[in-house]
Every structure is written in structure tokens, then in C-alpha cells.
Design a protein around this motif. Structure first.
Motif, PDB file in Angstrom:
ATOM      1  N   LEU A 130       5.283  -0.132   4.041  1.00 24.84           N
ATOM      2  CA  LEU A 130       4.703   1.075   3.452  1.00 24.84           C
ATOM      3  C   LEU A 130       3.522   0.724   2.548  1.00 24.84           C
ATOM      4  O   LEU A 130       2.459   1.350   2.618  1.00 24.84           O
ATOM      5  CB  LEU A 130       5.771   1.841   2.658  1.00 24.84           C
ATOM      6  CG  LEU A 130       5.338   3.137   1.999  1.00 24.84           C
ATOM      7  CD1 LEU A 130       4.921   4.159   3.055  1.00 24.84           C
ATOM      8  CD2 LEU A 130       6.456   3.687   1.142  1.00 24.84           C
ATOM      9  N   VAL A 131       3.688  -0.283   1.733  1.00 18.86           N
ATOM     10  CA  VAL A 131       2.605  -0.720   0.851  1.00 18.86           C
ATOM     11  C   VAL A 131       1.408  -1.190   1.679  1.00 18.86           C
ATOM     12  O   VAL A 131       0.267  -0.824   1.398  1.00 18.86           O
ATOM     13  CB  VAL A 131       3.098  -1.829  -0.109  1.00 18.86           C
ATOM     14  CG1 VAL A 131       1.938  -2.471  -0.850  1.00 18.86           C
ATOM     15  CG2 VAL A 131       4.109  -1.265  -1.103  1.00 18.86           C
ATOM     16  N   ASP A 132       1.671  -1.985   2.721  1.00 16.57           N
ATOM     17  CA  ASP A 132       0.587  -2.458   3.591  1.00 16.57           C
ATOM     18  C   ASP A 132      -0.118  -1.306   4.289  1.00 16.57           C
ATOM     19  O   ASP A 132      -1.342  -1.315   4.423  1.00 16.57           O
ATOM     20  CB  ASP A 132       1.118  -3.435   4.642  1.00 16.57           C
ATOM     21  CG  ASP A 132       1.447  -4.798   4.058  1.00 16.57           C
ATOM     22  OD1 ASP A 132       0.975  -5.112   2.946  1.00 16.57           O
ATOM     23  OD2 ASP A 132       2.192  -5.536   4.718  1.00 16.57           O
ATOM     24  N   ALA A 133       0.642  -0.325   4.741  1.00 19.17           N
ATOM     25  CA  ALA A 133       0.062   0.820   5.454  1.00 19.17           C
ATOM     26  C   ALA A 133      -0.923   1.583   4.569  1.00 19.17           C
ATOM     27  O   ALA A 133      -1.862   2.199   5.079  1.00 19.17           O
ATOM     28  CB  ALA A 133       1.165   1.760   5.933  1.00 19.17           C
ATOM     29  N   HIS A 134      -0.734   1.517   3.266  1.00 17.40           N
ATOM     30  CA  HIS A 134      -1.617   2.218   2.329  1.00 17.40           C
ATOM     31  C   HIS A 134      -2.567   1.248   1.627  1.00 17.40           C
ATOM     32  O   HIS A 134      -3.175   1.596   0.614  1.00 17.40           O
ATOM     33  CB  HIS A 134      -0.792   2.999   1.315  1.00 17.40           C
ATOM     34  CG  HIS A 134      -0.038   4.137   1.938  1.00 17.40           C
ATOM     35  ND1 HIS A 134      -0.620   5.351   2.214  1.00 17.40           N
ATOM     36  CD2 HIS A 134       1.239   4.206   2.391  1.00 17.40           C
ATOM     37  CE1 HIS A 134       0.270   6.144   2.786  1.00 17.40           C
ATOM     38  NE2 HIS A 134       1.407   5.473   2.908  1.00 17.40           N
ATOM     39  N   GLU A 135      -2.669   0.027   2.200  1.00 18.19           N
ATOM     40  CA  GLU A 135      -3.555  -1.010   1.675  1.00 18.19           C
ATOM     41  C   GLU A 135      -3.317  -1.267   0.193  1.00 18.19           C
ATOM     42  O   GLU A 135      -4.237  -1.513  -0.582  1.00 18.19           O
ATOM     43  CB  GLU A 135      -5.020  -0.662   1.951  1.00 18.19           C
ATOM     44  CG  GLU A 135      -5.312  -0.573   3.441  1.00 18.19           C
ATOM     45  CD  GLU A 135      -6.755  -0.252   3.750  1.00 18.19           C
ATOM     46  OE1 GLU A 135      -7.618  -0.352   2.850  1.00 18.19           O
ATOM     47  OE2 GLU A 135      -7.029   0.102   4.896  1.00 18.19           O
ATOM     48  N   GLY A 136      -2.050  -1.222  -0.188  1.00 14.71           N
ATOM     49  CA  GLY A 136      -1.689  -1.467  -1.578  1.00 14.71           C
ATOM     50  C   GLY A 136      -1.218  -2.882  -1.781  1.00 14.71           C
ATOM     51  O   GLY A 136      -1.315  -3.729  -0.895  1.00 14.71           O
TER      52      GLY A 136
END
Length: 90
Positions: free
Chosen positions: A36-42
Motif C-alpha cells: 500500500l505504501v509503495d502503491a502511493h509512492e510513500g
């Protein structure tokens, strides 16, 4: 007069099967969170680094190879923070 102190109550210890199930669930939730974090480039950060337990999800593939190469180049004898950021070579 004697004071009576009761030890804090503790939950019964989990069986090995229960501990393994909880550990598997935590790893699954952690993977979902990272996705989820990767999907939002976080990113996830903390004041004290990622810790030894969480090294694997953060240090994989090409990034890990590059870090290993830099560590070997600048610290061939593993004198600086041995095993802290990258596991010891071995």
C-alpha cells in the motif's frame, strides 16, 4: 500490618501453533502495508532505522546488491556498525 501485593495477572501463554499463526498473520499484514505504501509512492521511517527484523523487505534485489558492494568498498573489514544495517557477510 503486612501489605498484600498481587502480581499482575498475565494472559495464558500461547501455544506454538498460535504463536506461528500470529507471526504469519503479522508478516502478511506487513507485506500488505508495504504494498500500500509503495502503491502511493510513500515511505516508512523511524528515528532509529528499520531494525534487524525488518531488513529483508527493505533490502532486496538490486538495491541490496548495491548496498553490499558499497559496504564492502568502504568497510572491507566490517568494523563500522557490523550487522546493523546489512547482515554480516559470511
Amino acid at each position: 500490618m503486612a501489605l498484600i501485593s498481587a502480581a499482575p495477572s498475565r494472559a495464558p501463554e500461547a501455544s506454538p501453533v498460535e504463536r506461528d499463526a500470529k507471526q504469519a498473520l503479522l508478516h502478511e499484514l506487513e507485506a500488505l502495508l508495504f504494498d500500500l505504501v509503495d502503491a502511493h509512492e510513500g515511505s516508512i521511517s523511524a528515528e532509529h532505522g528499520i531494525g534487524r527484523v525488518k531488513q529483508r523487505p527493505f533490502l532486496a534485489g538490486l538495491e541490496r546488491e548495491l548496498l553490499d558492494g558499497l559496504k564492502k568498498l568502504f568497510d572491507p573489514d566490517e568494523l563500522m556498525a557490523a550487522g546493523r544495517i546489512l547482515p554480516r557477510r559470511g
